[in-house]
Design an enzyme around this catalytic site. Structure first.
Site, PDB file in Angstrom:
ATOM      1  NE  ARG A  52     -62.516  27.830  43.773  1.00 54.66           N
ATOM      2  CZ  ARG A  52     -61.367  28.045  44.575  1.00 54.66           C
ATOM      3  NH1 ARG A  52     -60.970  29.349  44.589  1.00 54.66           N
ATOM      4  NH2 ARG A  52     -60.684  27.143  45.257  1.00 54.66           N
ATOM      5  NE  ARG A 105     -73.714  14.397  22.805  1.00 54.33           N
ATOM      6  CZ  ARG A 105     -74.113  14.604  21.340  1.00 54.33           C
ATOM      7  NH1 ARG A 105     -75.267  15.267  21.111  1.00 54.33           N
ATOM      8  NH2 ARG A 105     -73.158  14.081  20.540  1.00 54.33           N
ATOM      9  CE  LYS A 151     -59.181  24.023  43.404  1.00 56.50           C
ATOM     10  NZ  LYS A 151     -57.735  24.435  42.957  1.00 56.50           N
ATOM     11  CD  GLU A 184     -53.627  31.287  38.855  1.00 59.94           C
ATOM     12  OE1 GLU A 184     -54.136  31.461  39.999  1.00 59.94           O
ATOM     13  OE2 GLU A 184     -54.365  30.618  37.864  1.00 59.94           O
TER      14      GLU A 184
HETATM   15  N1  PMP Z   1     -54.563  29.693  41.725  1.00 55.15           N
HETATM   16  C1  PMP Z   1     -54.514  28.369  41.209  1.00 55.15           C
HETATM   17  C2  PMP Z   1     -54.092  27.622  39.917  1.00 55.15           C
HETATM   18  C3  PMP Z   1     -55.074  27.317  42.250  1.00 55.15           C
HETATM   19  O1  PMP Z   1     -55.021  25.841  41.853  1.00 55.15           O
HETATM   20  C4  PMP Z   1     -55.427  27.539  43.690  1.00 55.15           C
HETATM   21  C5  PMP Z   1     -55.936  26.706  44.508  1.00 55.15           C
HETATM   22  N2  PMP Z   1     -54.834  25.836  45.039  1.00 55.15           N
HETATM   23  C6  PMP Z   1     -55.206  29.093  44.025  1.00 55.15           C
HETATM   24  C7  PMP Z   1     -54.722  29.927  42.834  1.00 55.15           C
HETATM   25  C8  PMP Z   1     -55.593  29.621  45.201  1.00 55.15           C
HETATM   26  O2  PMP Z   1     -57.255  29.528  45.481  1.00 55.15           O
HETATM   27  P1  PMP Z   1     -57.673  29.300  46.673  1.00 55.15           P
HETATM   28  O3  PMP Z   1     -57.329  30.391  47.684  1.00 55.15           O
HETATM   29  O4  PMP Z   1     -59.005  29.477  46.656  1.00 55.15           O
HETATM   30  O5  PMP Z   1     -57.017  27.735  47.316  1.00 55.15           O
END
Ligand code: PMP
Length: 291
Positions: A52, A105, A151, A184
């Site tokens: 990832r 760059r 991320k 989320e």
């Molecule tokens: N959503 C967001 C925005 C995150 O930053 C994270 C990680 N903290 C997650 C979901 C959960 O992902 P993971 O289970 O891979 O930690």
């Protein structure tokens, strides 16, 4: 004595672990990161986290100056150097030093650092009584603008959401996407259980492809639930039997109040408890040994 931090090829004491004020990670949030956990001396889903990280980097055209294999070794060494068995590990790759303009760059050398430490997001009592969540007005970043699958070091969307949730007196904030569907929470994926179904929004709804999320989708099947990724509305959440959040740091934490609506029995649901138990078994059984 402080922690040993891996920084660009060396281990330095946390007091000496410094990044330039000209680093674009700091100036613009230009960089990527990962958060991993170790349980009893084993790293959980190491390869998935590394994958990832490199995908996030590719999406922002950032070349990580070490190979995936080297990165795995760096992570292991950092944990070892700090003699940790149960830990939280933060891996960061910044764009590196540049000038005051945006142009990546002008940043010839990305920086890599790894911190192995501990994390506690929520007090223990919330794993029993559940979190209160409010829907926040700030919408999740548009996939077409800053894809939530990346991320990146630019977490202001999430921080604004966290501030809103805190101001409203809630423990967590629920993000909707621009179409009004559930995306989320500020740093966790969201799940509901309705009858025999385990639902979570698809990544395309504006969620990170969570590694805990993926593990829970597998657990759901093994405990006999019908698992599916589906667009969810707040109505679905309010009327769910159970609701919980997933994340590397938070693990699996129940949600018992959403926008003033009590979810299910108002306590951590029995299936959520079962999924948590299974999760704790898996993290101990699986994982890459460090020592
Ligand atoms: N959503 C967001 C925005 C995150 O930053 C994270 C990680 N903290 C997650 C979901 C959960 O992902 P993971 O289970 O891979 O930690």
């Amino acid at each position: 004595m402080g922690l040993w931090i891996y920084l660009d090829g060396k281990f330095v004491n946390e007091k000496q672990a410094k990044i330039s004020v000209f680093d674009h990670g700091l100036l613009y949030g230009d960089g990527v990161f990962e958060g991993l956990r170790t349980y009893s001396g084993k790293i959980f889903r190491l390869d998935e986290h590394i994958e990832r990280l490199y995908k996030s980097a590719k999406a922002i055209l950032l070349e990580i100056p070490v190979s995936k294999e080297e990165m795995a070794q760096i992570i292991k060494k950092t944990i070892k150097k700090n003699k940790l068995k149960d830990s939280y590990v933060r891996v960061v790759v910044t764009r590196g030093k540049g000038d005051l303009g945006l142009d990546p760059r002008k940043c010839p050398q990305p920086s890599v650092f790894v911190i192995a430490s501990k994390i506690k997001l929520y007090p223990e009592e919330y794993y029993q009584k559940g979190l209160s969540v409010v829907t926040i007005a700030t919408r999740r970043n548009l996939t077409e603008s800053l894809n939530p699958a990346i991320k990146s070091l630019n977490y202001l969307n999430n921080i604004l959401a966290k501030i809103e949730a805190t101001n409203a007196g809630a423990m967590e904030g629920l993000f909707l996407n621009n179409d009004g569907y559930v995306a989320e929470c500020t740093g966790e994926n969201i799940f509901i259980i309705s009858g025999n179904f385990l639902y979570t929004p698809p990544i395309s709804a504006g969620a990170l492809d969570g590694i805990t999320r993926d593990t829970v989708l597998q657990i759901g099947k093994t405990v006999g639930l019908s698992v599916s990724e589906k667009l969810l509305t707040r109505y679905d959440l309010y009327n769910a039997d159970e609701c919980f959040l997933t994340g590397t740091a938070a693990e699996i934490i129940p949600v018992t109040l959403i926008d003033g609506r009590i979810i299910g029995s108002g306590k951590s649901g029995s299936l959520t408890c079962k999924i948590r138990e299974e999760f704790h078994k898996i993290v101990l059984e699986e994982g890459v040994p460090i020592y």
